[in-house]
Design a protein around this motif. Structure first.
Motif, PDB file in Angstrom:
ATOM      1  N   PHE A   1       0.823  -1.206   0.000  1.00 56.03           N
ATOM      2  CA  PHE A   1       0.000   0.000   0.000  1.00 56.03           C
ATOM      3  C   PHE A   1       0.863   1.265   0.000  1.00 56.03           C
ATOM      4  N   PHE A   2       1.983   1.236   0.720  1.00 62.88           N
ATOM      5  CA  PHE A   2       2.875   2.401   0.750  1.00 62.88           C
ATOM      6  C   PHE A   2       3.415   2.713  -0.637  1.00 62.88           C
ATOM      7  N   TYR A   3       3.877   1.691  -1.345  1.00 56.74           N
ATOM      8  CA  TYR A   3       4.399   1.914  -2.696  1.00 56.74           C
ATOM      9  C   TYR A   3       3.288   2.364  -3.657  1.00 56.74           C
ATOM     10  N   LEU A   4       2.100   1.835  -3.490  1.00 57.56           N
ATOM     11  CA  LEU A   4       0.983   2.229  -4.346  1.00 57.56           C
ATOM     12  C   LEU A   4       0.615   3.696  -4.123  1.00 57.56           C
ATOM     13  N   PHE A   5       0.447   4.087  -2.860  1.00 59.28           N
ATOM     14  CA  PHE A   5       0.098   5.472  -2.562  1.00 59.28           C
ATOM     15  C   PHE A   5       1.219   6.429  -2.965  1.00 59.28           C
ATOM     16  N   SER A   6       2.463   6.005  -2.784  1.00 58.75           N
ATOM     17  CA  SER A   6       3.586   6.870  -3.158  1.00 58.75           C
ATOM     18  C   SER A   6       3.671   7.057  -4.670  1.00 58.75           C
ATOM     19  N   ALA A   7       3.406   5.990  -5.421  1.00 59.94           N
ATOM     20  CA  ALA A   7       3.450   6.106  -6.878  1.00 59.94           C
ATOM     21  C   ALA A   7       2.351   7.045  -7.381  1.00 59.94           C
ATOM     22  N   VAL A   8       1.140   6.898  -6.851  1.00 57.02           N
ATOM     23  CA  VAL A   8       0.052   7.788  -7.262  1.00 57.02           C
ATOM     24  C   VAL A   8       0.346   9.221  -6.827  1.00 57.02           C
ATOM     25  N   LEU A   9       0.953   9.394  -5.654  1.00 62.45           N
ATOM     26  CA  LEU A   9       1.311  10.734  -5.175  1.00 62.45           C
ATOM     27  C   LEU A   9       2.328  11.400  -6.096  1.00 62.45           C
ATOM     28  N   LEU A  10       3.338  10.657  -6.519  1.00 64.96           N
ATOM     29  CA  LEU A  10       4.329  11.222  -7.431  1.00 64.96           C
ATOM     30  C   LEU A  10       3.713  11.572  -8.786  1.00 64.96           C
ATOM     31  N   PHE A  11       2.848  10.695  -9.293  1.00 67.42           N
ATOM     32  CA  PHE A  11       2.192  10.983 -10.574  1.00 67.42           C
ATOM     33  C   PHE A  11       1.298  12.221 -10.474  1.00 67.42           C
ATOM     34  N   ALA A  12       0.501  12.316  -9.396  1.00 69.36           N
ATOM     35  CA  ALA A  12      -0.379  13.472  -9.234  1.00 69.36           C
ATOM     36  C   ALA A  12       0.419  14.755  -9.048  1.00 69.36           C
ATOM     37  N   SER A  13       1.536  14.688  -8.330  1.00 66.72           N
ATOM     38  CA  SER A  13       2.375  15.884  -8.144  1.00 66.72           C
ATOM     39  C   SER A  13       2.977  16.334  -9.465  1.00 66.72           C
ATOM     40  N   PHE A  14       3.386  15.373 -10.296  1.00 69.70           N
ATOM     41  CA  PHE A  14       3.934  15.742 -11.607  1.00 69.70           C
ATOM     42  C   PHE A  14       2.863  16.363 -12.502  1.00 69.70           C
ATOM     43  N   ARG A  15       1.627  15.844 -12.439  1.00 64.41           N
ATOM     44  CA  ARG A  15       0.555  16.383 -13.260  1.00 64.41           C
ATOM     45  C   ARG A  15       0.098  17.761 -12.771  1.00 64.41           C
ATOM     46  N   VAL A  16       0.333  18.071 -11.502  1.00 66.81           N
ATOM     47  CA  VAL A  16      -0.030  19.405 -11.002  1.00 66.81           C
ATOM     48  C   VAL A  16       0.751  20.484 -11.731  1.00 66.81           C
TER      49      VAL A  16
ATOM     50  N   THR B   1       2.328  20.072 -14.720  1.00 67.36           N
ATOM     51  CA  THR B   1       2.359  19.916 -16.177  1.00 67.36           C
ATOM     52  C   THR B   1       0.988  20.034 -16.832  1.00 67.36           C
ATOM     53  N   ALA B   2      -0.097  20.006 -16.061  1.00 70.27           N
ATOM     54  CA  ALA B   2      -1.435  20.122 -16.654  1.00 70.27           C
ATOM     55  C   ALA B   2      -1.644  21.529 -17.202  1.00 70.27           C
ATOM     56  N   ARG B   3      -2.183  21.625 -18.393  1.00 71.36           N
ATOM     57  CA  ARG B   3      -2.391  22.926 -19.026  1.00 71.36           C
ATOM     58  C   ARG B   3      -3.621  23.638 -18.462  1.00 71.36           C
ATOM     59  N   ASN B   4      -4.601  22.894 -18.037  1.00 67.73           N
ATOM     60  CA  ASN B   4      -5.808  23.490 -17.470  1.00 67.73           C
ATOM     61  C   ASN B   4      -5.633  23.647 -15.963  1.00 67.73           C
ATOM     62  N   PRO B   5      -5.826  24.852 -15.403  1.00 66.18           N
ATOM     63  CA  PRO B   5      -5.653  25.024 -13.944  1.00 66.18           C
ATOM     64  C   PRO B   5      -6.662  24.245 -13.122  1.00 66.18           C
ATOM     65  N   VAL B   6      -7.855  23.997 -13.673  1.00 64.40           N
ATOM     66  CA  VAL B   6      -8.833  23.194 -12.938  1.00 64.40           C
ATOM     67  C   VAL B   6      -8.342  21.754 -12.797  1.00 64.40           C
ATOM     68  N   TYR B   7      -7.797  21.191 -13.870  1.00 66.53           N
ATOM     69  CA  TYR B   7      -7.237  19.848 -13.802  1.00 66.53           C
ATOM     70  C   TYR B   7      -6.051  19.802 -12.835  1.00 66.53           C
ATOM     71  N   ALA B   8      -5.227  20.856 -12.844  1.00 64.26           N
ATOM     72  CA  ALA B   8      -4.093  20.908 -11.923  1.00 64.26           C
ATOM     73  C   ALA B   8      -4.571  20.919 -10.469  1.00 64.26           C
ATOM     74  N   ALA B   9      -5.638  21.658 -10.189  1.00 67.26           N
ATOM     75  CA  ALA B   9      -6.182  21.671  -8.828  1.00 67.26           C
ATOM     76  C   ALA B   9      -6.749  20.312  -8.437  1.00 67.26           C
ATOM     77  N   LEU B  10      -7.403  19.634  -9.376  1.00 66.55           N
ATOM     78  CA  LEU B  10      -7.940  18.301  -9.076  1.00 66.55           C
ATOM     79  C   LEU B  10      -6.812  17.288  -8.838  1.00 66.55           C
ATOM     80  N   TYR B  11      -5.738  17.387  -9.603  1.00 70.12           N
ATOM     81  CA  TYR B  11      -4.593  16.510  -9.341  1.00 70.12           C
ATOM     82  C   TYR B  11      -3.960  16.822  -7.989  1.00 70.12           C
ATOM     83  N   LEU B  12      -3.982  18.097  -7.584  1.00 69.99           N
ATOM     84  CA  LEU B  12      -3.464  18.452  -6.263  1.00 69.99           C
ATOM     85  C   LEU B  12      -4.331  17.855  -5.154  1.00 69.99           C
ATOM     86  N   VAL B  13      -5.641  17.827  -5.364  1.00 62.82           N
ATOM     87  CA  VAL B  13      -6.540  17.155  -4.413  1.00 62.82           C
ATOM     88  C   VAL B  13      -6.198  15.670  -4.308  1.00 62.82           C
ATOM     89  N   LEU B  14      -5.954  15.032  -5.452  1.00 58.48           N
ATOM     90  CA  LEU B  14      -5.553  13.623  -5.449  1.00 58.48           C
ATOM     91  C   LEU B  14      -4.239  13.422  -4.701  1.00 58.48           C
TER      92      LEU B  14
END
Length: 226
Positions: A7-22, A24-37
């Motif tokens: 579970f730690f590796y799973l949550f960490s992988a999703v956290l890193l992906f969501a942080s990277f998308r924050v 790199t996302a072109r739409n600020p709404v999508y960036a905010a939703l990735y930050l929520v994730l």
């Protein structure tokens, strides 16, 4: 690898992906939703570390209040995303270099906290006592202990922080409710005391006369030609 590590590796992988998308996302709404994730995944990691209070505080404060407000502001403001990200990829290499340097510095500072201390050799009685003490520590709720510390040892700093927050709230309300000339606010007391005759006024006007039709003009051009 046990289920907790999985579970730690799973949550960490999703956290890193969501942080990277924050970033790199072109739409600020999508960036905010990735930050929520990302906040949710960080809260899940804190739950695995038995920091329940920090996890629920992160969800309630940041996800439930700050990010909702940020989403409302972003959606109300018509932000030109293309103009904001015009020079993003131009400055990306130096930004990535600075990020890697900061990550290495943080790793160098924090790496000492992840090395397990050397276990001293002791007899069976000491080992049993240490195991009993560890089980007793694991059964204590950190949220309960944090509440005890806040309302006993740190009661005065907590009250000072509460008074400062109250003063900040009152100051924000006072600055918002000042009477300005360009303000279009309406006094609710005036709306309550208004009557029907103040809203509607009947004006007597004379009847409108019908328009007189204009006489047709003589074709002067045709007469001069004849």
């Amino acid at each position: 690898m046990d289920i907790k590590a999985g579970f730690f590796y799973l949550f960490s992988a999703v956290l890193l992906f969501a942080s990277f998308r924050v970033i790199t996302a072109r739409n600020p709404v999508y960036a905010a939703l990735y930050l929520v994730l990302a906040f949710f995944q960080a809260a899940a990691v804190w739950l695995l570390l038995k920091a329940e209070f920090l996890a629920i505080s992160l969800v309630l404060v940041y996800v439930g209040a700050v990010m909702v407000l940020f989403l409302f502001v972003v959606m109300m403001l018509d932000v030109d995303v293309d103009a904001l990200r015009a020079g993003f990829w131009k400055h990306f290499p130096i930004a990535a270099l600075v990020g890697v340097v900061i990550a290495l510095e943080m790793a160098a500072v924090l790496i000492g906290g992840f090395t397990p201390p050397a276990e001293p050799t002791a007899g069976p009685a000491a080992a049993q006592a240490a195991q009993a003490g560890a089980s007793a520590v694991l059964q204590v709720s950190n949220t309960k202990e944090l509440g005890k510390l806040l309302y006993t040892q740190y009661l005065f700093p907590l009250e000072v922080a509460a008074v400062l927050l109250l003063v900040a709230i009152v100051a924000a309300i006072a600055l918002t409710l000042r009477h300005r000339k360009d303000s279009k606010a309406i006094d609710p007391s005036l709306q309550v005391r208004v009557k029907a005759r103040d809203r509607l006024q009947i004006v007597k006007m004379p009847p409108v006369l019908a328009a007189v039709p204009a006489a047709p003009e003589a074709p002067a051009a045709e007469g001069a030609k004849a």
